[in-house]
Design a protein around this motif. Structure first.
Motif, PDB file in Angstrom:
ATOM      1  N   GLU A  21     -17.648  83.321  22.230  1.00  0.00           N
ATOM      2  CA  GLU A  21     -18.459  84.113  21.309  1.00  0.00           C
ATOM      3  C   GLU A  21     -18.577  85.580  21.706  1.00  0.00           C
ATOM      4  OE1 GLU A  21     -22.268  82.428  20.595  1.00  0.00           O
ATOM      5  OE2 GLU A  21     -21.492  80.594  19.690  1.00  0.00           O
ATOM      6  N   GLY A  22     -18.502  85.877  22.993  1.00  0.00           N
ATOM      7  CA  GLY A  22     -18.679  87.262  23.423  1.00  0.00           C
ATOM      8  C   GLY A  22     -18.081  87.502  24.789  1.00  0.00           C
ATOM      9  N   ILE A  23     -17.595  88.735  25.010  1.00  0.00           N
ATOM     10  CA  ILE A  23     -16.996  89.146  26.281  1.00  0.00           C
ATOM     11  C   ILE A  23     -17.684  90.418  26.762  1.00  0.00           C
ATOM     12  CG2 ILE A  23     -14.881  89.909  27.455  1.00  0.00           C
ATOM     13  CD1 ILE A  23     -13.284  88.414  25.317  1.00  0.00           C
ATOM     14  N   GLY A  24     -17.952  90.484  28.050  1.00  0.00           N
ATOM     15  CA  GLY A  24     -18.448  91.702  28.680  1.00  0.00           C
ATOM     16  C   GLY A  24     -17.559  92.048  29.858  1.00  0.00           C
ATOM     17  N   PHE A  25     -17.388  93.331  30.107  1.00  0.00           N
ATOM     18  CA  PHE A  25     -16.538  93.756  31.220  1.00  0.00           C
ATOM     19  C   PHE A  25     -17.014  95.090  31.761  1.00  0.00           C
ATOM     20  CE2 PHE A  25     -12.928  96.021  33.065  1.00  0.00           C
ATOM     21  CZ  PHE A  25     -12.443  95.062  33.952  1.00  0.00           C
ATOM     22  N   TRP A  26     -16.902  95.253  33.077  1.00  0.00           N
ATOM     23  CA  TRP A  26     -17.072  96.553  33.730  1.00  0.00           C
ATOM     24  C   TRP A  26     -16.169  96.576  34.950  1.00  0.00           C
ATOM     25  CZ3 TRP A  26     -17.709  99.774  37.715  1.00  0.00           C
ATOM     26  CH2 TRP A  26     -18.198 101.069  37.464  1.00  0.00           C
ATOM     27  N   GLY A  27     -15.340  97.619  35.044  1.00  0.00           N
ATOM     28  CA  GLY A  27     -14.501  97.832  36.209  1.00  0.00           C
ATOM     29  C   GLY A  27     -14.403  99.326  36.457  1.00  0.00           C
ATOM     30  N   ASN A  28     -14.096  99.722  37.673  1.00  0.00           N
ATOM     31  CA  ASN A  28     -13.998 101.144  37.984  1.00  0.00           C
ATOM     32  C   ASN A  28     -13.039 101.843  37.029  1.00  0.00           C
ATOM     33  OD1 ASN A  28     -14.190  99.723  41.047  1.00  0.00           O
ATOM     34  ND2 ASN A  28     -15.603 101.398  40.624  1.00  0.00           N
ATOM     35  N   GLU A  66     -11.484  95.414  47.144  1.00  0.00           N
ATOM     36  CA  GLU A  66     -11.690  96.829  46.831  1.00  0.00           C
ATOM     37  C   GLU A  66     -12.185  96.976  45.396  1.00  0.00           C
ATOM     38  OE1 GLU A  66      -8.142  99.049  47.568  1.00  0.00           O
ATOM     39  OE2 GLU A  66      -7.901  98.267  49.617  1.00  0.00           O
ATOM     40  N   GLY A  67     -12.937  98.036  45.156  1.00  0.00           N
ATOM     41  CA  GLY A  67     -13.407  98.322  43.801  1.00  0.00           C
ATOM     42  C   GLY A  67     -14.516  97.388  43.364  1.00  0.00           C
ATOM     43  N   LEU A  68     -14.843  97.463  42.089  1.00  0.00           N
ATOM     44  CA  LEU A  68     -15.956  96.706  41.528  1.00  0.00           C
ATOM     45  C   LEU A  68     -15.534  96.149  40.175  1.00  0.00           C
ATOM     46  CD1 LEU A  68     -18.915  96.159  42.395  1.00  0.00           C
ATOM     47  CD2 LEU A  68     -19.582  98.180  41.074  1.00  0.00           C
ATOM     48  N   ILE A  69     -15.694  94.848  40.013  1.00  0.00           N
ATOM     49  CA  ILE A  69     -15.324  94.183  38.761  1.00  0.00           C
ATOM     50  C   ILE A  69     -16.436  93.227  38.348  1.00  0.00           C
ATOM     51  CG2 ILE A  69     -13.814  92.448  37.686  1.00  0.00           C
ATOM     52  CD1 ILE A  69     -11.517  93.500  39.245  1.00  0.00           C
ATOM     53  N   GLY A  70     -16.778  93.241  37.074  1.00  0.00           N
ATOM     54  CA  GLY A  70     -17.643  92.235  36.479  1.00  0.00           C
ATOM     55  C   GLY A  70     -17.072  91.819  35.139  1.00  0.00           C
ATOM     56  N   ALA A  71     -16.973  90.520  34.918  1.00  0.00           N
ATOM     57  CA  ALA A  71     -16.501  89.990  33.633  1.00  0.00           C
ATOM     58  C   ALA A  71     -17.423  88.855  33.222  1.00  0.00           C
ATOM     59  CB  ALA A  71     -15.063  89.494  33.741  1.00  0.00           C
ATOM     60  N   ALA A  72     -17.762  88.793  31.938  1.00  0.00           N
ATOM     61  CA  ALA A  72     -18.689  87.770  31.470  1.00  0.00           C
ATOM     62  C   ALA A  72     -18.226  87.214  30.130  1.00  0.00           C
ATOM     63  CB  ALA A  72     -20.103  88.341  31.345  1.00  0.00           C
ATOM     64  N   PHE A  73     -18.547  85.945  29.902  1.00  0.00           N
ATOM     65  CA  PHE A  73     -18.109  85.238  28.706  1.00  0.00           C
ATOM     66  C   PHE A  73     -19.252  84.356  28.214  1.00  0.00           C
ATOM     67  CE2 PHE A  73     -14.803  85.797  31.818  1.00  0.00           C
ATOM     68  CZ  PHE A  73     -13.714  86.286  31.118  1.00  0.00           C
ATOM     69  N   VAL A  74     -19.550  84.432  26.935  1.00  0.00           N
ATOM     70  CA  VAL A  74     -20.466  83.477  26.316  1.00  0.00           C
ATOM     71  C   VAL A  74     -19.614  82.416  25.631  1.00  0.00           C
ATOM     72  CG1 VAL A  74     -22.239  83.084  24.577  1.00  0.00           C
ATOM     73  CG2 VAL A  74     -22.332  85.132  26.013  1.00  0.00           C
ATOM     74  N   LEU A  75     -19.728  81.184  26.123  1.00  0.00           N
ATOM     75  CA  LEU A  75     -18.958  80.051  25.611  1.00  0.00           C
ATOM     76  C   LEU A  75     -19.891  79.102  24.887  1.00  0.00           C
ATOM     77  CD1 LEU A  75     -17.018  79.408  28.941  1.00  0.00           C
ATOM     78  CD2 LEU A  75     -16.110  80.556  26.913  1.00  0.00           C
ATOM     79  N   SER A  76     -19.446  78.560  23.771  1.00  0.00           N
ATOM     80  CA  SER A  76     -20.311  77.663  23.016  1.00  0.00           C
ATOM     81  C   SER A  76     -19.531  76.483  22.453  1.00  0.00           C
ATOM     82  CB  SER A  76     -21.000  78.412  21.863  1.00  0.00           C
ATOM     83  OG  SER A  76     -20.135  78.545  20.749  1.00  0.00           O
ATOM     84  N   ARG A  77     -20.277  75.487  21.990  1.00  0.00           N
ATOM     85  CA  ARG A  77     -19.667  74.316  21.339  1.00  0.00           C
ATOM     86  C   ARG A  77     -19.568  74.503  19.830  1.00  0.00           C
ATOM     87  NH1 ARG A  77     -22.454  69.630  21.502  1.00  0.00           N
ATOM     88  NH2 ARG A  77     -24.427  70.525  22.153  1.00  0.00           N
ATOM     89  N   SER A  78     -20.077  75.616  19.316  1.00  0.00           N
ATOM     90  CA  SER A  78     -20.104  75.846  17.872  1.00  0.00           C
ATOM     91  C   SER A  78     -18.785  76.442  17.398  1.00  0.00           C
ATOM     92  CB  SER A  78     -21.250  76.793  17.500  1.00  0.00           C
ATOM     93  OG  SER A  78     -22.482  76.315  17.972  1.00  0.00           O
ATOM     94  N   ALA A  79     -18.121  75.740  16.508  1.00  0.00           N
ATOM     95  CA  ALA A  79     -16.898  76.294  15.921  1.00  0.00           C
ATOM     96  C   ALA A  79     -17.265  77.481  15.039  1.00  0.00           C
ATOM     97  CB  ALA A  79     -16.180  75.231  15.106  1.00  0.00           C
ATOM     98  N   CYS A  80     -16.487  78.552  15.139  1.00  0.00           N
ATOM     99  CA  CYS A  80     -16.792  79.749  14.358  1.00  0.00           C
ATOM    100  C   CYS A  80     -15.501  80.446  13.985  1.00  0.00           C
ATOM    101  CB  CYS A  80     -17.698  80.680  15.159  1.00  0.00           C
ATOM    102  SG  CYS A  80     -18.261  82.117  14.220  1.00  0.00           S
ATOM    103  N   ALA A  81     -15.264  80.578  12.695  1.00  0.00           N
ATOM    104  CA  ALA A  81     -14.057  81.246  12.217  1.00  0.00           C
ATOM    105  C   ALA A  81     -14.032  82.689  12.681  1.00  0.00           C
ATOM    106  CB  ALA A  81     -13.994  81.176  10.692  1.00  0.00           C
ATOM    107  N   GLY A  82     -12.868  83.152  13.120  1.00  0.00           N
ATOM    108  CA  GLY A  82     -12.707  84.519  13.552  1.00  0.00           C
ATOM    109  C   GLY A  82     -12.914  84.741  15.032  1.00  0.00           C
ATOM    110  N   LEU A  83     -13.362  83.712  15.754  1.00  0.00           N
ATOM    111  CA  LEU A  83     -13.572  83.838  17.191  1.00  0.00           C
ATOM    112  C   LEU A  83     -12.530  83.021  17.951  1.00  0.00           C
ATOM    113  CD1 LEU A  83     -17.459  83.579  17.484  1.00  0.00           C
ATOM    114  CD2 LEU A  83     -16.042  85.652  17.520  1.00  0.00           C
ATOM    115  N   PRO A  84     -12.115  83.479  19.135  1.00  0.00           N
ATOM    116  CA  PRO A  84     -11.136  82.716  19.910  1.00  0.00           C
ATOM    117  C   PRO A  84     -11.694  81.382  20.375  1.00  0.00           C
ATOM    118  CG  PRO A  84     -11.447  84.935  20.801  1.00  0.00           C
ATOM    119  CD  PRO A  84     -12.515  84.712  19.787  1.00  0.00           C
ATOM    120  N   GLY A  85     -10.818  80.418  20.532  1.00  0.00           N
ATOM    121  CA  GLY A  85     -11.184  79.120  21.075  1.00  0.00           C
ATOM    122  C   GLY A  85     -10.403  78.843  22.345  1.00  0.00           C
ATOM    123  N   LEU A  86     -11.044  78.182  23.306  1.00  0.00           N
ATOM    124  CA  LEU A  86     -10.396  77.828  24.559  1.00  0.00           C
ATOM    125  C   LEU A  86     -10.293  76.320  24.689  1.00  0.00           C
ATOM    126  CD1 LEU A  86     -12.183  80.142  27.181  1.00  0.00           C
ATOM    127  CD2 LEU A  86     -10.117  80.633  25.863  1.00  0.00           C
TER     128      LEU A  86
END
Length: 264
Positions: A7-14, A180-200
């Motif tokens: 449902e959503g992706i977050g990212f921060w890297g140098n 080295e450096g700084l990385i943050g990655a985040a993912f909101v995963l759900s069981r709800s099917a939703c058109a237009g969003l990627p599925g894993l």
């Protein structure tokens, strides 16, 4: 086979302070001008933002961005925080101080040294009373964090927040656990099917195919941050940005995750 909607992706890297700039780098080789040197998670009060170590700041910055992208209330989401090393600069400080002047240990730095520090800051800042899990599994930390989040969904959670992060190693610790450096990655995963969003779809397998179309370290994001301990998370972000449909990720000494991606 474990399935989820992303449902959503977050990212921060140098140099790449959000998911949009990361996508621009991967697709076009573009980087923003004058990016911030450090994340500034608005979930924390100003004094807490100043005191929080880089790993906590980057984890919370990415986590909040993922929740906003998913239009999910942070306080309602069970979370899985995964980090290979945690806060190694503080670990180095504590080891050096204990060797030289044990009574001079800073209580603030001490409480930031624990591996679940980012998860603790998150639950306090978000006002979350749901479960928060902290994972470390060496070079397999991201794969095991993803597997944990997918299993929680399979066990009945409606949605789960997965946050992966690592920062800088310093001193003698860097020789044994380089990063080295700084990385943050985040993912909101759900069981709800939703058109237009990627599925894993994620499956634990004993080995990948003998010939893989692309090595996990070949992509532009993985190359840019190849010396960060959370580099194993980056091929999934690359696959999502570049509309790839399959990748394999090491999850242990004799385990792999086979990840299939549906791009709607």
């Amino acid at each position: 086979m474990l399935e989820a909607t992303l449902e959503g992706i977050g990212f921060w890297g140098n140099g790449l302070p959000d998911w949009d700039s990361a996508c621009a780098w991967m697709r076009n080789g573009e980087r923003p001008e004058n990016p911030p040197a450090r994340p500034s998670p608005q979930l924390l009060a100003a004094n807490e933002r100043r005191r929080a170590p880089g790993t906590v700041a980057v984890a919370l910055e990415a986590a909040l961005a993922a929740c906003h992208a998913a239009d999910r209330e942070p306080a309602t989401l069970p979370s899985v925080f995964t980090s290979t090393h945690g806060e190694l600069t503080i670990t180095d400080y504590m080891c050096a101080t204990l060797a030289q002047d044990p009574c001079a240990i800073s209580p603030t730095k001490f409480h930031n040294s624990v591996h679940n520090a980012a998860a603790g800051y998150w639950t306090i800042g978000a006002g979350a009373h749901v479960a928060a899990t902290a994972i470390s599994a060496g070079p397999y930390s991201f794969a095991q964090g993803l597997l944990e989040a997918m299993v929680q969904l399979h066990a009945g959670e409606e949605a789960v927040l997965l946050v992966a992060y690592d920062g800088i190693a310093s001193g003698p610790v860097a020789e044994a656990s380089p990063s080295e450096g700084l990385i943050g990655a985040a993912f909101v995963l759900s069981r709800s099917a939703c058109a237009g969003l990627p599925g894993l779809q994620v499956k634990l397998v004993p080995r990948p195919p003998q010939e893989q179309p692309q090595r996990a370290s070949d992509g532009p994001l993985a190359q840019l941050f190849k010396h960060n301990a959370m580099q194993p998370a980056l091929p999934l972000l690359e696959a999502l940005a570049m509309d790839q449909e399959k990748l394999w990720m090491r999850a242990g000494t004799a385990q792999w995750l086979e990840i299939s991606i549906r791009h709607d």
